[in-house]
Design a protein around this motif. Sequence first.
Motif, mmCIF file in Angstrom:
data_model
loop_
_atom_site.group_PDB
_atom_site.id
_atom_site.type_symbol
_atom_site.label_atom_id
_atom_site.label_comp_id
_atom_site.label_asym_id
_atom_site.label_seq_id
_atom_site.Cartn_x
_atom_site.Cartn_y
_atom_site.Cartn_z
ATOM 1 N N GLN A 71 0.835 -1.220 0.000
ATOM 2 C CA GLN A 71 0.000 0.000 0.000
ATOM 3 C C GLN A 71 0.858 1.254 0.000
ATOM 4 N N HIS A 72 1.973 1.206 0.748
ATOM 5 C CA HIS A 72 2.801 2.406 0.893
ATOM 6 C C HIS A 72 4.238 2.076 0.509
ATOM 7 N N LEU A 73 4.873 2.974 -0.235
ATOM 8 C CA LEU A 73 6.224 2.733 -0.742
ATOM 9 C C LEU A 73 7.176 3.837 -0.315
ATOM 10 N N LEU A 74 8.448 3.476 -0.238
ATOM 11 C CA LEU A 74 9.511 4.484 -0.109
ATOM 12 C C LEU A 74 10.441 4.269 -1.288
ATOM 13 N N THR A 75 10.435 5.174 -2.248
ATOM 14 C CA THR A 75 11.274 4.998 -3.441
ATOM 15 C C THR A 75 12.399 6.020 -3.451
ATOM 16 N N GLN A 76 13.485 5.643 -4.138
ATOM 17 C CA GLN A 76 14.624 6.564 -4.266
ATOM 18 C C GLN A 76 14.304 7.615 -5.327
ATOM 19 N N ASP A 77 15.044 8.722 -5.271
ATOM 20 C CA ASP A 77 14.718 9.845 -6.153
ATOM 21 C C ASP A 77 15.874 10.263 -7.061
ATOM 22 N N ASN A 78 16.806 9.368 -7.309
ATOM 23 C CA ASN A 78 17.996 9.790 -8.059
ATOM 24 C C ASN A 78 17.982 9.359 -9.525
ATOM 25 N N LEU A 79 16.839 8.845 -10.006
ATOM 26 C CA LEU A 79 16.756 8.382 -11.404
ATOM 27 C C LEU A 79 15.544 9.001 -12.096
ATOM 28 N N THR A 80 15.552 8.932 -13.428
ATOM 29 C CA THR A 80 14.368 9.361 -14.184
ATOM 30 C C THR A 80 13.317 8.256 -14.134
ATOM 31 N N VAL A 81 12.109 8.586 -14.556
ATOM 32 C CA VAL A 81 11.017 7.600 -14.586
ATOM 33 C C VAL A 81 11.422 6.393 -15.438
ATOM 34 N N PHE A 82 12.004 6.658 -16.620
ATOM 35 C CA PHE A 82 12.367 5.566 -17.535
ATOM 36 C C PHE A 82 13.470 4.693 -16.931
ATOM 37 N N GLU A 83 14.484 5.341 -16.332
ATOM 38 C CA GLU A 83 15.604 4.586 -15.736
ATOM 39 C C GLU A 83 15.124 3.718 -14.580
ATOM 40 N N GLU A 84 14.255 4.305 -13.729
ATOM 41 C CA GLU A 84 13.748 3.557 -12.573
ATOM 42 C C GLU A 84 12.928 2.355 -13.030
ATOM 43 N N THR A 85 12.096 2.560 -14.053
ATOM 44 C CA THR A 85 11.250 1.468 -14.548
ATOM 45 C C THR A 85 12.086 0.375 -15.212
ATOM 46 N N SER A 86 13.155 0.783 -15.871
ATOM 47 C CA SER A 86 14.031 -0.187 -16.557
ATOM 48 C C SER A 86 14.726 -1.127 -15.583
ATOM 49 N N LYS A 87 14.699 -0.797 -14.295
ATOM 50 C CA LYS A 87 15.289 -1.694 -13.290
ATOM 51 C C LYS A 87 14.599 -3.058 -13.299
ATOM 52 N N ALA A 88 13.417 -3.127 -13.889
ATOM 53 C CA ALA A 88 12.706 -4.410 -13.997
ATOM 54 C C ALA A 88 13.561 -5.440 -14.717
ATOM 55 N N PHE A 89 14.425 -4.958 -15.620
ATOM 56 C CA PHE A 89 15.261 -5.873 -16.432
ATOM 57 C C PHE A 89 16.707 -5.903 -15.938
ATOM 58 N N GLU A 90 16.920 -5.447 -14.701
ATOM 59 C CA GLU A 90 18.267 -5.351 -14.142
ATOM 60 C C GLU A 90 18.996 -6.695 -14.193
ATOM 61 N N GLU A 91 18.270 -7.752 -13.824
ATOM 62 C CA GLU A 91 18.888 -9.087 -13.797
ATOM 63 C C GLU A 91 19.345 -9.515 -15.185
ATOM 64 N N VAL A 92 18.522 -9.218 -16.190
ATOM 65 C CA VAL A 92 18.880 -9.575 -17.575
ATOM 66 C C VAL A 92 20.120 -8.798 -18.013
ATOM 67 N N TYR A 93 20.121 -7.487 -17.699
ATOM 68 C CA TYR A 93 21.277 -6.660 -18.070
ATOM 69 C C TYR A 93 22.547 -7.145 -17.366
ATOM 70 N N GLN A 94 22.410 -7.532 -16.098
ATOM 71 C CA GLN A 94 23.571 -8.016 -15.342
ATOM 72 C C GLN A 94 24.111 -9.304 -15.957
ATOM 73 N N MET A 95 23.204 -10.215 -16.364
ATOM 74 C CA MET A 95 23.626 -11.469 -17.018
ATOM 75 C C MET A 95 24.368 -11.169 -18.304
ATOM 76 N N ARG A 96 23.798 -10.242 -19.114
ATOM 77 C CA ARG A 96 24.429 -9.877 -20.393
ATOM 78 C C ARG A 96 25.831 -9.317 -20.166
ATOM 79 N N ASP A 97 25.963 -8.406 -19.173
ATOM 80 C CA ASP A 97 27.264 -7.783 -18.907
ATOM 81 C C ASP A 97 28.277 -8.808 -18.406
#
Length: 543
Positions: A71-97
Motif C-alpha cells: 500500500q505504501h512505498l519508499l522509493t529513491q529519487d535519483n533516477l528518471t522515470v524511464f531509468e527507474e522502470t528499466s530496473k525491472a530488467f536489471e537481472e537480464v542486463y547483469q547477465m548480459r554484462d
Amino acid sequence: MINVNNVSVSFGGTTLFSDVSFSINENDKIALMGKNGAGKSTLLKIIAGAGQPTSGNISGPKDAVIAYLPQHLLTQDNLTVFEETSKAFEEVYQMRDELEELNKQLETRTDYESDDYMKVIERVSELSEKFYSIEETNYDAEVEKVLKGLGFLRSDFTRPTSEFSGGWRMRIELAKILLKKPDLILLDEPTNHMDIESIQWLEEFLVTSAKAVIVISHDRAFVDNITNRTIEVTMGRIYDYKAKYTHYLQLRQERRQHQLKAYEEQQRFIADNQEFIDRFRGTYSKTLQVQSRVKMLEKLEVIEIDEVDTSALRLKFPPSPRSGQYPVMVEELTKTYGDHVVFEKASMTIERGEKVAFVGKNGEGKSTMIKAIMGEIDFEGGLKVGHGAKIGYFAQNQASLLDESITVFDTIDQIAVGDVRVKIKDLLGAFMFSGDDTTKKVKVLSGGEKTRLAMIKLLLEPVNVLILDEPTNHLDMKTKDIIKEALQDFDGTLILVSHDRDFLDGLANKVFEFGNKRVREHFTDIKGFLEYKKMDSLKEIEK
C-alpha cells in the motif's frame, strides 16, 4: 504452484488468524477480502516474504518469481522515470554484462588446464543457457508500452521520479512488477491514486497477460472484472470460493444462513440437555445419565457464526453552521509549475448546500484546485472563500498525517473538547474501534483503520464546507456505503474528488470536468453528465 501451509499470526496476545492453508495455482486471479483489520495485508506480506508468520510457512518452486506491490512505498529519487522502470530488467542486463566480461577473459587467457579456467567455462555455459532462453525483447519498447498504459506521457519519461506524487511513484513500482512477468503478482490496493483509464488498462493487462494474481481492493468493479476466485479472511480463518466477488457475496449469505440454522439447533440441544442436568442433578437413579451429558456438553464444539459487520458505523456529521450564499468563488484562476500549465482562466461558483464532483484524469488539476481553495499554493487570478465558510478538509494523504506513536484513543482525546470528551469510546465504537482496539498504537493499524480514524478527527468540528480528496481509498465496501449515506445527509456544501465509480453515483448534483487546461461546469449529476458526454459508464469519464 505456491502453497500457504498452516500459517498463523499472533501479536500482543491477539491472534490475527490461525492455521490458514490454501494453494495458489497458475492463472488463479484471487480477490483477498475481509473487513479492515482482518489481516489481509499481513497475509499478503507473508506470501511475498516481506513478513514472517508466527508459525507455518510458504512453499513453492525455487525459481518461482513473486512480485509484491504494498500500500505504501519508499522509493529513491535519483533516477528518471524511464531509468527507474528499466530496473525491472536489471537481472537480464547483469547477465548480459557478465557474459560479455567472461567471454573477453576467455579470449585472452591461456591457462586452459587450470581449475579457474574450467570454472569460467562452467559459468559461461550456465549463464548462456539462462540468457539465451529468455525471449528476445525490445526492452525499451516494453517499458514505454507499460508506462503509457499506466498514464505517463512520453515527456514524463525523462523527468526525475522526485517530481512525482506518491500515487505516481506507486505506478512506477507497478510498471516494474508487470514488466518482470512474475509467476505471482501480489497487489495491495493498486487502484488507489489511479484514474479510471489507467485502471481499465491494468484490468486488461492482469486478465490477458499476467499469470497468478492476488489482489486486495475495495474497488468493486475492478475486483469483479479481474478475479475468478475469492478468499475471505474472517474471525481468524479463511473461506475459499471459486467465484467472482459478486457471486461470493451471495454464497457468503447462504453460508451464514446455514450456520445460523445449525447454531440455533445446537443451542436448543444444549438447552435441553442443560435442563435435564439441572433437573436430575442429585437424583441417584439418574447419576450416570447426568454425568454422561455433562461430559458430552464439555466436549461439544460450539458452532460459531461468522461476523457480519453489524458493528453499526453510525456516521453522522454535526449540523452545519450557516455560511454565506457562495462558500467558494473562483475567477479566471491560472496555475503553472514552471512551463507546465495545470489549468488557465478557470472559473467556478459553488453555492451553499451544493454537492459537486471534480472529475478528470490525474494531473489535470483537481487536487491543485483544492490546494488553491485551502490556500496551500500560489496562483494567478481570483479566489474567494465566502463569508462564514468553515472548511473541513480530508486530503489524499490524511491517514499518513496521523501521529503513529500514540494510541487510537489518545489520537481523539487530544482534539476532543466539551461534551465529546466523555463520549470518545462511543464515537470510536461507532467507527468499529472497540475494546482493545482503542489502546492500539496508530502504527499497527491497517490502511483502512487509519482512514477511519482520520475521518473521526474530521467529524469532531462542525463545518459547513467539506472538501474530500479521494476519501474512500483503503476503506472497505461496507464503510464506503455508510460514509456515502452520511454525505448524502450532510446539510453543508460538499466538494468531492473521487475515482470510485460507485461512490460518485447519486452523491453529486453538479460536475466540474478538468481537462485540457480547462475547467468545465455541468449542471447535472453524474448520470446526466454521462448522457451529455454520450458515454455509457463512469469508466469513460477520464478518457
